[in-house]
Motif scaffolding. Structure first.
Motif, PDB file in Angstrom:
ATOM      1  N   HIS A  66       0.856  -1.183   0.000  1.00 47.24           N
ATOM      2  CA  HIS A  66       0.000   0.000   0.000  1.00 47.24           C
ATOM      3  C   HIS A  66       0.898   1.241   0.000  1.00 47.24           C
ATOM      4  N   PHE A  67       0.496   2.253  -0.754  1.00 47.59           N
ATOM      5  CA  PHE A  67       1.232   3.518  -0.744  1.00 47.59           C
ATOM      6  C   PHE A  67       0.268   4.671  -0.921  1.00 47.59           C
ATOM      7  N   SER A  72      -4.084  10.205  -2.010  1.00 48.59           N
ATOM      8  CA  SER A  72      -4.899   9.092  -2.515  1.00 48.59           C
ATOM      9  C   SER A  72      -4.147   7.789  -2.231  1.00 48.59           C
ATOM     10  N   ASN A  73      -4.866   6.816  -1.701  1.00 48.07           N
ATOM     11  CA  ASN A  73      -4.258   5.540  -1.335  1.00 48.07           C
ATOM     12  C   ASN A  73      -4.359   4.546  -2.488  1.00 48.07           C
ATOM     13  N   GLU A  95      -0.154  -5.261 -10.499  1.00 46.85           N
ATOM     14  CA  GLU A  95      -1.456  -4.671 -10.774  1.00 46.85           C
ATOM     15  C   GLU A  95      -1.729  -3.540  -9.788  1.00 46.85           C
ATOM     16  N   LEU A  96      -2.069  -2.385 -10.319  1.00 47.12           N
ATOM     17  CA  LEU A  96      -2.453  -1.245  -9.495  1.00 47.12           C
ATOM     18  C   LEU A  96      -3.964  -1.292  -9.314  1.00 47.12           C
ATOM     19  N   ASP A  97      -4.411  -1.213  -8.086  1.00 44.61           N
ATOM     20  CA  ASP A  97      -5.834  -1.418  -7.780  1.00 44.61           C
ATOM     21  C   ASP A  97      -6.767  -0.541  -8.597  1.00 44.61           C
ATOM     22  N   SER A 121      -1.599  13.215 -14.725  1.00 48.66           N
ATOM     23  CA  SER A 121      -1.860  12.816 -13.337  1.00 48.66           C
ATOM     24  C   SER A 121      -1.856  11.301 -13.187  1.00 48.66           C
ATOM     25  N   ILE A 122      -2.463  10.604 -14.131  1.00 50.83           N
ATOM     26  CA  ILE A 122      -2.484   9.145 -14.088  1.00 50.83           C
ATOM     27  C   ILE A 122      -1.087   8.592 -14.328  1.00 50.83           C
TER      28      ILE A 122
END
Length: 146
Positions: A66-67, A72-73, A95-97, A121-122
């Motif tokens: 987790h970061f 934003s988590n 994989e990014l959630d 931003s993404i």
């Protein structure tokens, strides 16, 4: 200067200003694309968020992290298909959630793919996630050491 030229300059100026306003109101759709070893460098196919790769339900969960990125988590999850794939067909997927697979690597070959976006931003979130993958040992690619 004649009245004709003054009128022409005013009309062209208004046309230019209206054209800029229309362009600013038109937003480009957010698209994604993968790059990597043995993937084409030119004519890259853009995909939408619903076409981003996801891990297979048969894949094994190896680790997660987790970061936080600007309040934003996010969670990066590491999967592999090495336990059921053919001998040289194993992959490691990160994989990014909030998106899907942002990085994938073969467990045998020197092949990889990385997700990019046309949205800054993404792309920043993807880059931050990739930094975490590189820097945190719990996301180490156990079979990918070349």
């Amino acid at each position: 200067m004649s009245a004709f030229y003054k009128l022409l300059i005013c009309v062209l100026s208004l046309y230019y200003l209206m054209g800029c306003t229309e362009d600013e109101n038109k937003k480009k759709p957010i698209t994604f694309f993968y790059t990597g070893f043995l993937l084409p460098k030119y004519n890259i196919e853009s995909i939408t968020v619903d076409k981003i790769m996801r891990h297979n339900a048969k894949d094994s969960l190896i680790s997660s992290l987790h970061f936080n990125n600007f309040s934003s988590n996010h969670t990066i999850t590491m999967y592999t298909n090495a336990f059921y794939a053919p001998q040289d067909g194993g992959t490691i997927l990160y994989e990014l959630d909030s998106l899907g697979v942002i990085y994938g690597k073969s467990t045998t070959w020197r092949q990889h793919r990385r997700l990019h976006s046309n949205n800054d931003s993404i792309d920043e979130i993807i880059n931050t996630a990739l930094e975490h993958i590189i820097l945190h040992s719990q996301l180490d690619c156990y079979q990918c050491q070349h």
